[in-house]
Design an enzyme around this catalytic site. Structure first.
Site, PDB file in Angstrom:
ATOM      1  N   SER A 319       1.294   7.748  -6.714  1.00  0.00           N
ATOM      2  CA  SER A 319      -0.040   7.704  -7.285  1.00  0.00           C
ATOM      3  C   SER A 319      -0.085   6.792  -8.516  1.00  0.00           C
ATOM      4  CB  SER A 319      -0.516   9.124  -7.607  1.00  0.00           C
ATOM      5  OG  SER A 319      -1.876   9.152  -7.945  1.00  0.00           O
ATOM      6  N   ASP A 394      -5.649  10.143   2.571  1.00  0.00           N
ATOM      7  CA  ASP A 394      -5.565  10.163   1.106  1.00  0.00           C
ATOM      8  C   ASP A 394      -6.961  10.133   0.497  1.00  0.00           C
ATOM      9  OD1 ASP A 394      -4.993   9.818  -1.581  1.00  0.00           O
ATOM     10  OD2 ASP A 394      -3.260   8.557  -1.175  1.00  0.00           O
ATOM     11  N   HIS A 464      16.550 -21.951   2.149  1.00  0.00           N
ATOM     12  CA  HIS A 464      15.655 -21.905   0.988  1.00  0.00           C
ATOM     13  C   HIS A 464      15.918 -20.726   0.051  1.00  0.00           C
ATOM     14  CE1 HIS A 464      13.206 -25.074   2.822  1.00  0.00           C
ATOM     15  NE2 HIS A 464      13.275 -24.398   3.951  1.00  0.00           N
TER      16      HIS A 464
END
Length: 516
Positions: A319, A394, A464
């Site tokens: 949260s 949620d 890379h």
């Protein structure tokens, strides 16, 4: 001198809650009747003060309409103030007397005074740790040092007064944030919540120390706050997971005693839990600058005192704790990984959504000035392994009650677009939109040839490196970008079917995926 300090602390010193006799035994502190009754009166007065502080926008207009502030009523007002002051003076005096005649409280006072006189003495600190007390009087076991990322110190009193005169609108938003905004965003910092949960926190703290081997320490942040923390050492197990420390930052009404730290104890990792400023025994208030200083103190304690290296530290946040951990990841980009669970990209849309539409402009301005919690912006400055976990039901992270409005979706989109900019195209945008609207995205979008996708990434990183942004995909067709994006999303965007306050299953708390 020691006698005078003990007298002072008997009047204004910490509450003693329990005493640890041995490593496996503890008993509650038995206050006598005098201390119990006077301390109860003081605590009731503090609760009343908290109610008045948070409700003053309602109380002041009511008193004004009743004529309380008229000159004719001044005598009655002063009479009430004198009576209240006399009652409080008597309560503090009686509590001090009750404490001084209690043998166990005197033992705690002696240990406290000795640590204050010699705060670096390990033996004296160990003696004080036998007593479970509130932390406002106790010197910290570890003091953090200011670093380049530390927020600037607060203005002096004179500076605040001048600012109030020169910037009245900013002063208004600051006052409203202190009185209303901060308690709504961080209810765990209010006196009412701490009063209600105090007994439960004490009991759970005892269980964690006696049964889980928790080591409680007070950490001093650079702004003078004292942060309550507890460490659980699993390094003696000898495996790599035990040598990894999980720093746990909890939600806006959660505490390490009863929050996510207890769930993380079911994993094989070492765990370091802490309480936000104003939560439990931690001092201060959870404004952004104090939150940053608190998590920095926790990190310095982990690296300097506990001996963990940055690449042995993972961050788990639930949260609103994502704000602290995102800041820490931004400030220390060499940590091993970050898990952001049930959280948001920016608190502004959530705050605006919960207030009347007519004042949305004011709420947005107030949040941006005083409580701008922006995990997405900060976590995008961290290039290490990262997992975002979304809860499908949620209710706290949704702005309109639907799955696509979950702010965790916005957080992951911001992370994905920054980390893999060349994979962003219409097909991947449609893919993300489809995933974000589904209750179980991990089961509904299969990855095409995962071995191929991993080999493409491996070939890229060999040339890379593993840095972000990862520029793979510049010469790919949109369909191939979608296939690779599906693979990456499956590795970094996890799902849990639950509401906001359900604890995450321990198997989901694991090291985030890294580029091959």
């Amino acid at each position: 001198m020691e006698a005078l300090k003990m007298l002072y602390h008997s009047l204004f010193g910490p509450r003693l809650m329990q005493i640890f006799v041995t490593g496996s035994q503890a008993h509650l502190y038995q206050a006598n009747a005098v201390e119990r009754m006077s301390d109860g009166a003081i605590r009731c007065a503090m609760v009343a003060y908290g109610v008045v502080f948070y409700c003053w926008p309602i109380i002041l207009p009511y008193l004004y309409r009743k004529g309380t502030f008229e000159p004719a009523n001044a005598g009655s007002v002063f009479r009430v103030v004198r009576i209240a002051g006399g009652v409080m003076l008597a309560a503090y005096t009686l509590r001090g007397v009750g404490r001084l005649v209690n043998t166990e409280y005197r033992q705690m006072l002696r240990a406290l005074v000795r640590v204050q006189e010699d705060p670096t003495n390990v033996e004296k600190q160990r003696e004080l740790l036998r007593f479970d007390i509130t932390l406002h009087s106790a010197p910290p076991h570890f003091r953090a040092k200011a670093v380049s990322t530390s927020p600037p110190p607060a203005n002096s009193f004179i500076g605040n007064c001048l600012s109030s005169i020169l910037h009245p609108y900013s002063t208004l938003t600051s006052v409203l944030t202190s009185a209303l905004g901060r308690p709504m965003i961080y209810p765990g910092s209010t006196g009412l919540i701490n009063f209600q949960l105090g007994e439960m926190l004490m009991q759970q703290r005892r269980e964690l120390i006696l049964n889980e081997g928790g080591v409680r320490r007070t950490l001093g942040s650079v702004d003078g706050n004292k942060i309550d923390s507890m460490f659980f050492d699993r390094r003696e197990a000898g495996d790599a997971e035990g040598r990894t420390l999980l720093i746990v930052s909890d939600g806006n009404a959660a505490f390490y005693e009863i929050g996510s730290a207890t769930t993380c104890l079911k994993t094989p990792y070492s765990v370091l839990g802490w309480n936000h400023p104003g939560f439990g025994s931690s001092t201060g208030l959870p404004f952004p600058a104090q939150e940053k200083n608190a998590i920095e103190a926790v990190y310095q304690y982990a690296t300097e005192d506990l001996g963990f290296t940055p690449d042995e530290i993972m961050l788990y946040s639930w949260s609103i704790g994502a704000y602290c951990n995102s800041f820490l990841a931004q400030s220390h980009p060499d940590i091993a990984g970050v898990i952001l669970d049930a959280t948001f990209d920016d608190i502004t849309p959530l705050a605006v959504n919960r207030m009347p539409a007519a004042i949305s402009w004011f709420v947005e301005d107030l949040v941006h000035q005083n409580m701008h919690l922006n995990p997405a912006e900060m976590i995008n400055k961290y290039d290490g392994p990262l997992t975002v976990i979304r809860r499908s039901r949620d209710e706290m992270m949704m702005t309109d009650g639907t799955i696509p409005s979950n702010r965790g979706n916005y957080l992951f989109r911001a992370v994905f677009q920054r980390r893999f900019p060349n994979l962003v195209c219409q097909e991947t945008e449609d893919l993300l939109a489809d995933i974000f609207r589904r209750p179980r995205p991990d089961e509904s979008v299969p990855c095409t040839d995962p071995d191929l996708q991993e080999s493409l990434l491996s070939s890229y990183t060999q040339i890379h490196g593993h840095n972000y942004p990862c520029m793979i995909g510049a010469d790919m067709e949109d369909a191939d970008k979608k296939h690779l994006a599906t693979f990456i999303i499956g590795k970094t965007f996890h799902h849990f079917t639950s509401q906001h306050c359900v604890q995450l299953p321990p198997p989901l708390i694991r090291a985030p995926w890294e580029l091959p």
